[in-house]
Design a protein around this motif. Structure first.
Motif, PDB file in Angstrom:
ATOM      1  N   GLY A 174       0.790  -1.224   0.000  1.00  0.00           N
ATOM      2  CA  GLY A 174       0.000   0.000   0.000  1.00  0.00           C
ATOM      3  C   GLY A 174       0.821   1.272   0.000  1.00  0.00           C
ATOM      4  O   GLY A 174       0.322   2.341   0.368  1.00  0.00           O
ATOM      5  N   LEU A 175       2.093   1.191  -0.438  1.00  0.00           N
ATOM      6  CA  LEU A 175       2.945   2.376  -0.484  1.00  0.00           C
ATOM      7  C   LEU A 175       2.802   3.053  -1.842  1.00  0.00           C
ATOM      8  O   LEU A 175       2.751   2.388  -2.883  1.00  0.00           O
ATOM      9  CB  LEU A 175       4.406   1.982  -0.261  1.00  0.00           C
ATOM     10  N   SER A 176       2.790   4.372  -1.852  1.00  0.00           N
ATOM     11  CA  SER A 176       2.670   5.108  -3.112  1.00  0.00           C
ATOM     12  C   SER A 176       3.384   6.445  -3.002  1.00  0.00           C
ATOM     13  O   SER A 176       3.737   6.903  -1.911  1.00  0.00           O
ATOM     14  CB  SER A 176       1.194   5.335  -3.467  1.00  0.00           C
ATOM     15  N   GLY A 177       3.615   7.058  -4.147  1.00  0.00           N
ATOM     16  CA  GLY A 177       4.195   8.389  -4.186  1.00  0.00           C
ATOM     17  C   GLY A 177       5.570   8.474  -3.558  1.00  0.00           C
ATOM     18  O   GLY A 177       6.405   7.579  -3.690  1.00  0.00           O
ATOM     19  N   ALA A 178       5.799   9.567  -2.830  1.00  0.00           N
ATOM     20  CA  ALA A 178       7.100   9.807  -2.221  1.00  0.00           C
ATOM     21  C   ALA A 178       7.449   8.747  -1.178  1.00  0.00           C
ATOM     22  O   ALA A 178       8.606   8.342  -1.051  1.00  0.00           O
ATOM     23  CB  ALA A 178       7.118  11.196  -1.577  1.00  0.00           C
ATOM     24  N   ALA A 179       6.443   8.278  -0.437  1.00  0.00           N
ATOM     25  CA  ALA A 179       6.689   7.251   0.587  1.00  0.00           C
ATOM     26  C   ALA A 179       7.188   5.958  -0.057  1.00  0.00           C
ATOM     27  O   ALA A 179       8.070   5.281   0.487  1.00  0.00           O
ATOM     28  CB  ALA A 179       5.422   6.985   1.381  1.00  0.00           C
ATOM     29  N   ARG A 180       6.637   5.642  -1.227  1.00  0.00           N
ATOM     30  CA  ARG A 180       7.051   4.431  -1.954  1.00  0.00           C
ATOM     31  C   ARG A 180       8.502   4.554  -2.403  1.00  0.00           C
ATOM     32  O   ARG A 180       9.312   3.635  -2.206  1.00  0.00           O
ATOM     33  CB  ARG A 180       6.126   4.243  -3.159  1.00  0.00           C
ATOM     34  N   ARG A 181       8.852   5.685  -2.997  1.00  0.00           N
ATOM     35  CA  ARG A 181      10.228   5.892  -3.474  1.00  0.00           C
ATOM     36  C   ARG A 181      11.217   5.881  -2.314  1.00  0.00           C
ATOM     37  O   ARG A 181      12.296   5.285  -2.407  1.00  0.00           O
ATOM     38  CB  ARG A 181      10.323   7.224  -4.240  1.00  0.00           C
TER      39      ARG A 181
END
Length: 317
Positions: A106-113
């Motif tokens: 469920g990680l996306s955007g800046a948190a994912r990177r």
């Protein structure tokens, strides 16, 4: 220290065979638990039940207060898991795998990177980031497996043989990472490699034939060794018989073991009876008899000795 993992009476039967029998323990935040046992003792089966990959026959595990049998999805959100053998999608690259895992978590955007960059940096995977996993060495595959386990910064880490296949430098790096992460996580390391306990664990549980047979700090376990408080003496071989004579008649000494000689020095272990403190008395006898020694130190106790003692009765399953 808050309890992050609580295992209650876990039992797993495969037909008539009981692989794990009534195992209970808890692990708190900041604790690194070594889960030890011979091959086939039930370590991996226990870990698979804790992580929801196997359903227990009876008993359960609570992860951050959530029951693995009643709320397995929530439990998995709190857990990072490195399975035995680090099974991976070998036709993917680490880049593809981490992207897939980040999506599942469920990680996306800046948190994912940020999460992917952090895992890649910590495990030093930059050079193989876009390489097919199937072409990687065993050590790199293990590091990829560990990276996916920590990607979502879990509260509980379950690591099955985390340093298997790593060279000494890589082992040191992974152990440093475990020590760093342990500040605010509960970490369980399932292993049969005893050096792992000395290196990173604050506590150890020993399992054999599916049952928990010991639970304590590494120092607690070392005290159960026949070598605990014994004295190791390094001296020239020609002085061994003089040492025997000097120490004869001492009540707190149960025997003398002569180890291997390198041709110059021999190691002699003066065995303590029931863990009595004998170093001062031994040193006094050596000085009084004018015996020249190169080195003398007290044994902490040997984990391998304890491991053999408590797991050898009837052998492991």
């Amino acid at each position: 220290m808050s309890t992050m993992l609580e295992i209650q009476g876990l039992t797993k039967q495969f037909g008539q065979f009981t692989a794990v029998e009534d195992v209970s323990f808890s692990v708190g935040s900041g604790e690194v638990l070594g889960f030890l046992g011979p091959n086939g003792s039930g370590k991996s089966t226990t870990m698979k039940m804790v992580t929801g990959f196997l359903s227990p026959t009876s008993g359960t595990a609570l992860v951050c207060g959530n029951d693995v049998t009643r709320d397995p999805i929530t439990v998995k959100r709190h857990i990072g898991y490195l399975p035995e053998g680090a099974p991976l999608y070998e036709d993917m690259s680490p880049a593809g795998l981490f992207g897939f895992v980040a999506n599942v978590r469920g990680l996306s955007g800046a948190a994912r990177r940020l999460a992917i960059d952090h895992a890649v940096t910590k495990l030093q995977l930059d050079e193989v980031y876009n390489q097919q996993i199937g072409t990687l060495s065993k050590g790199f595959k293990r590091r990829v497996g560990l990276a996916q386990a920590i990607l979502h910064d879990p509260d509980v880490l379950i690591l099955d043989e985390p340093t298997d296949g790593l060279d000494p430098n890589q082992k040191h790096q992974v152990r440093e990472l475990i020590a760093e992460m342990s500040a605010d996580k509960a970490i369980v390391i399932s292993t049969h490699v005893l050096e792992e306990v000395d290196a990173v664990c604050s506590r150890a549980i020993v399992i054999a034939r599916g049952k928990k047979i010991a639970d304590g700090t590494p120092t607690d376990l070392e005290r159960r060794s026949g070598y605990y408080n014994s004295v190791s003496v390094h001296l020239h071989p020609e002085h061994i018989e003089g040492l025997r004579g000097a120490l004869s008649g001492m009540n707190d000494i149960s025997g003398i073991e002569v180890g291997n000689s390198d041709g110059v020095l021999a190691q002699v272990t003066v065995m303590s009876r029931e863990g009595a403190t004998i170093v001062e008395a031994v040193n006094t006898r050596i000085r009084e008899n004018g015996i020249s020694v190169e080195q003398l130190y007290v044994e902490r106790g040997r984990l391998d000795d304890v491991f053999r003692q408590i797991t050898s009765d009837g052998g492991a399953r």
